[in-house]
Write a protein that holds these residues in place. Structure first.
Motif, PDB file in Angstrom:
ATOM      1  N   GLN A  48       0.848  -1.188   0.000  1.00  0.00           N
ATOM      2  CA  GLN A  48       0.000   0.000   0.000  1.00  0.00           C
ATOM      3  C   GLN A  48       0.886   1.242   0.000  1.00  0.00           C
ATOM      4  O   GLN A  48       2.105   1.152   0.104  1.00  0.00           O
ATOM      5  N   HIS A  49       0.257   2.394  -0.064  1.00  0.00           N
ATOM      6  CA  HIS A  49       0.960   3.676  -0.062  1.00  0.00           C
ATOM      7  C   HIS A  49       1.917   3.760   1.117  1.00  0.00           C
ATOM      8  O   HIS A  49       1.545   3.494   2.248  1.00  0.00           O
ATOM      9  N   CYS A  81       6.600   1.812  -1.918  1.00  0.00           N
ATOM     10  CA  CYS A  81       5.387   2.037  -2.706  1.00  0.00           C
ATOM     11  C   CYS A  81       4.902   3.465  -2.498  1.00  0.00           C
ATOM     12  O   CYS A  81       4.786   3.932  -1.362  1.00  0.00           O
ATOM     13  N   ARG A  83       1.693   5.283  -3.729  1.00  0.00           N
ATOM     14  CA  ARG A  83       0.402   5.196  -4.416  1.00  0.00           C
ATOM     15  C   ARG A  83      -0.593   6.134  -3.742  1.00  0.00           C
ATOM     16  O   ARG A  83      -1.473   5.697  -3.007  1.00  0.00           O
ATOM     17  N   GLU A 132       4.846   0.314 -12.665  1.00  0.00           N
ATOM     18  CA  GLU A 132       3.883  -0.775 -12.543  1.00  0.00           C
ATOM     19  C   GLU A 132       3.532  -1.330 -13.911  1.00  0.00           C
ATOM     20  O   GLU A 132       3.847  -0.737 -14.948  1.00  0.00           O
ATOM     21  N   GLY A 138       4.927   3.506  -9.628  1.00  0.00           N
ATOM     22  CA  GLY A 138       4.372   2.872  -8.442  1.00  0.00           C
ATOM     23  C   GLY A 138       5.187   3.091  -7.205  1.00  0.00           C
ATOM     24  O   GLY A 138       4.818   2.666  -6.117  1.00  0.00           O
TER      25      GLY A 138
END
Length: 161
Positions: A48-49, A81, A83, A132, A138
């Motif tokens: 996840q972010h 990551c 995102r 990504e 990403g």
């Protein structure tokens, strides 16, 4: 970490702890959500972010060796990551620049990657963007190279202990 773990695993755990310590409450500009070390099949849930995936490359024997010790170099590849929500207006490059700076600063300031773990030296390499499958950015990736040693034939003991 117990003394029953080899020094290289203690080094990996120390680096993981540094990454977990990157929080806003600790004074950083980003908040690392989690640090994931994949299982034996290389699987992990999708990050996840602001989550990190940390992979340990195979150790390489150092070119210079001394009597009674084994010297190694090991790369730890860190993928962070990035995102943000679809409503984020900050440029991806800005988020990546900030994240890379925060990771580099935290790792280079680490007080846990020490001679007590057999660490001789370490360096953070340049970072690059992760792309990504869909072609969108990403996150970022960077490599931490750790030079370490242990007593000859004993990967649990720092030389001289």
């Amino acid at each position: 970490m117990s003394a029953t773990e080899p020094l290289i695993e203690q080094i990996a755990a120390a680096l993981e702890a540094v990454l977990r310590g990157i929080t806003v409450a600790a004074g950083w500009q980003i908040e690392v959500g989690d640090v994931i070390r994949p299982d034996r099949r290389g699987h992990f849930r999708g990050p996840q972010h602001w989550e990190c995936v940390m992979l340990q490359e195979d150790p390489r024997a150092a070119e210079a060796q001394s009597s009674g010790v084994e010297q190694w170099e090991t790369d730890f590849v860190i993928d962070l990551c990035i995102r943000p929500s679809d409503y984020e207006t900050t440029a991806f490059d800005t988020l990546a620049n900030r994240a890379a700076a925060q990771l580099r600063k935290a790792i280079m300031a680490a007080t846990t990657l020490t001679a007590a773990l057999g660490v001789l030296d370490y360096a953070v390499g340049p970072w690059s963007k992760l792309v990504e499958i869909e072609g969108a950015y990403g996150g970022i990736t960077l490599t931490v190279t750790v030079q370490h040693w242990h007593a000859e034939g004993d990967p649990y003991t720092v030389p001289g202990e």
